[in-house]
Scaffold this active site. Sequence first.
Site, PDB file in Angstrom:
ATOM      1  N   GLU A 164      24.359  36.746  -0.851  1.00 32.27           N
ATOM      2  CA  GLU A 164      24.529  36.237  -2.220  1.00 32.27           C
ATOM      3  C   GLU A 164      23.258  35.597  -2.772  1.00 32.27           C
ATOM      4  OE1 GLU A 164      27.908  33.601  -2.382  1.00 32.27           O
ATOM      5  OE2 GLU A 164      29.318  35.177  -1.858  1.00 32.27           O
ATOM      6  N   GLU A 360      32.962  39.696   2.308  1.00 36.03           N
ATOM      7  CA  GLU A 360      33.708  38.422   2.312  1.00 36.03           C
ATOM      8  C   GLU A 360      34.854  38.550   1.323  1.00 36.03           C
ATOM      9  OE1 GLU A 360      31.614  34.685   1.532  1.00 36.03           O
ATOM     10  OE2 GLU A 360      29.919  35.359   2.746  1.00 36.03           O
TER      11      GLU A 360
END
Length: 456
Positions: A164, A360
């Site tokens: 991220e 995720e």
Amino acid sequence: MKKFPEHFLWGAAMSAPQTEGQSLSHGKSASTWDYWFAEAPEKFNQNQGPADTSKMYDTYAADCQRMQAIGMNSVRTSIAWTRLLPDGKTVNQEAVIFYRKYFQAMLDHGVEPIINLFHFDLPMWLMDQGGWESRDSVAAFAYYAETAFELFGDLVKKWTTFNEPMVHVECGYLYQYHYPAIVDFKRAVQVGYHTLLAHAQAVEAFRKVLPKGEIGIILNISPSYPRSDSAEDQLAAQRSDLLNTRSFLDPAVLGNVPEELVTLLAENDLLPAVKADDAALLEENTVDFIGLNYYQPRRVQAPEHAESPAKMPHDFYAAYDWPEKRINPYRGWEIYPKALYDVAIMMKETYRNIPWYVSENGMGVADEERFMNASGMIEDDYRIEFMQEHLDYLHQGISEGSNCFGYHAWTFVDCWSWLNGYRNRYGFYSMDLATYERSVKKSGLWFKATAEKNGF
Ligand code: BGP
């Protein structure tokens, strides 16, 4: 019965700073998290800091058994840059021994490691030199990456560069959730740009060191859903996609920064400093696969009062509060499983159907002891339902041809979460904060059954 493709990866994701513990010992130097906690512990939920998160530095062998026990055939975690290269140059031999034993234990238990290099944990020595704002960060990261590929490439076949990357950009330079907690759009863009170059230079090193391995990047992605069909709301959604999705996904997969993004940044005096060879570096170093983290959808509308030139992203698009939303009240995030289908189709149609996986997905819930049954097991039916709904939509995307090869939950064992400390729990195993003892939850047993059947 909904079956997933053969060799589908079932697993969970973690990160070094959230699980290893021993954060200032065994030769590890301080990351920005260690530093910030020492400086301002009051910013962290209940003064819970990064020092002894989950203690996996000590418990990894038993934890790898626990992974196998709930049917995980794969796991992602990260290496701590500050443990492997405490000063950026010198290899810490203790770290090499630790990571080699850890990755070998995964393999011994039939758990394929996917190893990530950066999960928000910038070395403090690099922050002192300007962090990602400094162009030198690119070469520093590439050196670290190459060192890791050389030391562990015989054990690890799948690698990722960043988790991220947009998060350390916006939390560190726009919204003040990460150190150095600065608010400056132009500096944020420069930080993002150097991160992108660091990623590409690491991919370049990877091709030389491990030509047979696979490398990717993990991005937090959701389509931007506009409030309405009006031209203004549509434009807001396009701009949100440009900044939040296409900024990293386009260069990583297609090899170039979108023209429209360059124009938008130029019009607002936000362009970063670039060098002539950068475009070629990006073009020549695309990835083999993508990991997509998905928790909540991004809903947007045209901003009511936009400054021009833009001072913050909300001058391009504002958050839209959809009245029909379902919400996870603990984390405050909307639950919208259909986005996984939309993402699957986006990967197929816009990103050359590159192999990708859900890296995720999960549900953070506070005070889970409330759901403990008489034999001491947490019955987290809400989490099972959450994952099942998401898997359902993912399955639909796969059956329409999207090239998804796995599903990783966040996370394996309840863990420390940045400023939120241990408030919200996500694990298939709970963790007693006093003893660090792990106990499987009902969702862990459900996951085992799902992974064994390769579907549900
Ligand atoms: C992701 C991060 C993880 C993890 C997770 C859950 O964005 O990659 O590190 O923390 O979110 O979010 P949180 O811990 O903020 O509840």
